[in-house]
Design an enzyme around this catalytic site. Structure first.
Site, short mmCIF file in Angstrom:
data_model
loop_
_atom_site.label_atom_id
_atom_site.label_comp_id
_atom_site.label_asym_id
_atom_site.label_seq_id
_atom_site.Cartn_x
_atom_site.Cartn_y
_atom_site.Cartn_z
N CYS A 116 0.80 -1.22 0.00
CA CYS A 116 0.00 0.00 0.00
C CYS A 116 0.83 1.28 0.00
CB CYS A 116 -0.93 -0.04 1.20
SG CYS A 116 -1.67 -1.67 1.39
N HIS A 165 -3.42 6.29 4.10
CA HIS A 165 -3.77 5.00 3.49
C HIS A 165 -5.04 4.46 4.16
CE1 HIS A 165 -3.77 1.01 2.05
NE2 HIS A 165 -3.34 0.46 3.16
N ASN A 179 -9.80 -1.62 1.55
CA ASN A 179 -8.39 -1.34 1.32
C ASN A 179 -8.05 -1.67 -0.14
OD1 ASN A 179 -5.63 -1.33 1.22
ND2 ASN A 179 -5.33 -2.54 3.08
#
Ligand code: ACO
Length: 310
Positions: free
Chosen positions: A97, A237, A267
């Protein structure tokens, strides 16, 4: 795909997912879509927003852990799909990520070396990589893509600074091992679904994520000599609402200064930050004059923060 949709497939509930992660729904690519298709859509929107055509792009960097093919890189396929010239392209893979912020860090140094327009894409089709039977991981993720074009001139924002870091000793807290040279694919491992076995030490990821994203953000603000009070929006994030809340709390930022869309997308890996940037910008949560800070962490273990002056 809602939490209730998942609870029809695995032993979970909307209540468990919502209280542990804040996620209510996520988007999955259609069966006939691939990483390249999502990348193309994001790239076209970014280029359109920048008023640039394929001929204006001088380089492509694409961050992903879920590439179109094992080889070659997705960026070269995107170059052809967009109709760009024979410009250099490369993927930044495996950084999870944090990959997209690392990619803009690489892009800014490339531009400082030689003025050029670089398309920087963050994209994941995690739905193809995770086990649809492992409730501990499958409910966390979604598919998505985001992109920007970076160049030497005056655009909508200036990238003021970026700080990135890595602690390879913590690589084991989030791994997908099968398919690499240490554990090549075999008939047995494919049958056992090992190629979709994401090993995640959830609470350790949680702790490191909060610690690293808050400290790198403070380090960045100190380096650019701007106080926290001047941050108009933090786009972290989007892995888990509790992680995001903990960072906001640690930094002392009020809720309205911390961007959240994990409830709708889950996510999306390296796509969460550019998606957040695009949404915040589209919803006019970013105004001219705003200082916006992006921060992310990911498998590796990597972390990064970037400051943008609009
Ligand atoms: N539904 C119901 N129960 C579940 C589910 C589920 N979907 N998933 C796991 N459980 C169970 C486990 O089996 C375990 O049961 P047990 O205690 O009987 O063994 C129990 O729930 C674990 O519960 P908690 O310890 O309360 O879970 P926790 O509060 O640690 O939350 C979570 C787990 C959400 C994974 C959390 O640790 C977390 O968010 N960590 C961060 C991980 C993350 O964000 N990963 C994203 C990828 S990393 C990245 O983006 C870079």
């Amino acid at each position: 795909m809602t939490n209730d949709d998942w609870s029809a497939l695995v032993d979970t509930t909307d209540e468990w997912i919502t209280t542990r992660t804040g996620i209510k729904e996520r988007r999955f690519a259609a069966d006939d879509q691939s990483t390249l298709d999502l990348s193309e859509q994001a790239a076209l929107r970014a280029m359109g927003d920048a008023g640039l055509s394929a001929d204006d792009i001088d380089e492509i960097i694409l961050a992903t852990d879920t590439p179109e093919l094992y080889t070659p890189d997705t960026a070269s396929l995107l170059q052809d799909r967009l109709g760009c010239r024979t410009i250099p392209t490369y993927d930044l893979g495996g950084s999870g990520c944090a990959g997209w912020i690392q990619a803009i860090d690489v892009a800014r140094s490339r531009i400082a070396f030689e003025p050029k327009n670089i398309l920087v894409v963050g994209v994941e089709l995690i739905s193809r990589l995770i086990s649809w039977e492992d409730r501990a991981t499958c409910v966390l993720f979604g598919d998505g893509a985001g992109a920007i074009v970076m160049g030497p001139g005056t655009g909508k924002a200036t990238l003021v600074d970026v700080i990135s870091g890595t602690d390879g000793s913590k690589a084991d807290i989030l791994t997908l091992q099968t398919g690499g040279t240490r554990h090549p694919f075999t008939v047995e491992s494919a049958a056992a679904g090992d190629h979709q076995r994401l090993d995640m030490k959830g609470s350790e990821v949680f702790r490191e994520a909060v610690r690293r994203m808050s400290s790198v953000t403070l380090e960045l603000l100190e380096r650019i000599d701007r106080p926290l009070g001047e941050v108009a929006l933090l786009i972290p994030h989007q892995a888990n609402k509790r992680i995001i809340d903990a960072i906001g709390h640690k930094l002392g930022l009020s809720e309205d200064k911390v961007f959240v869309n994990v409830d709708r997308y889950g996510n999306t890996g390296s796509a969460t930050v550019p998606l957040g940037l695009w949404e915040a910008y589209g919803e006019s949560r970013i105004q001219p004059g705003d200082l916006v800070v992006l921060t992310a962490f990911g498998a590796g273990f990597h972390w990064a923060s970037a400051a943008m002056q609009f």
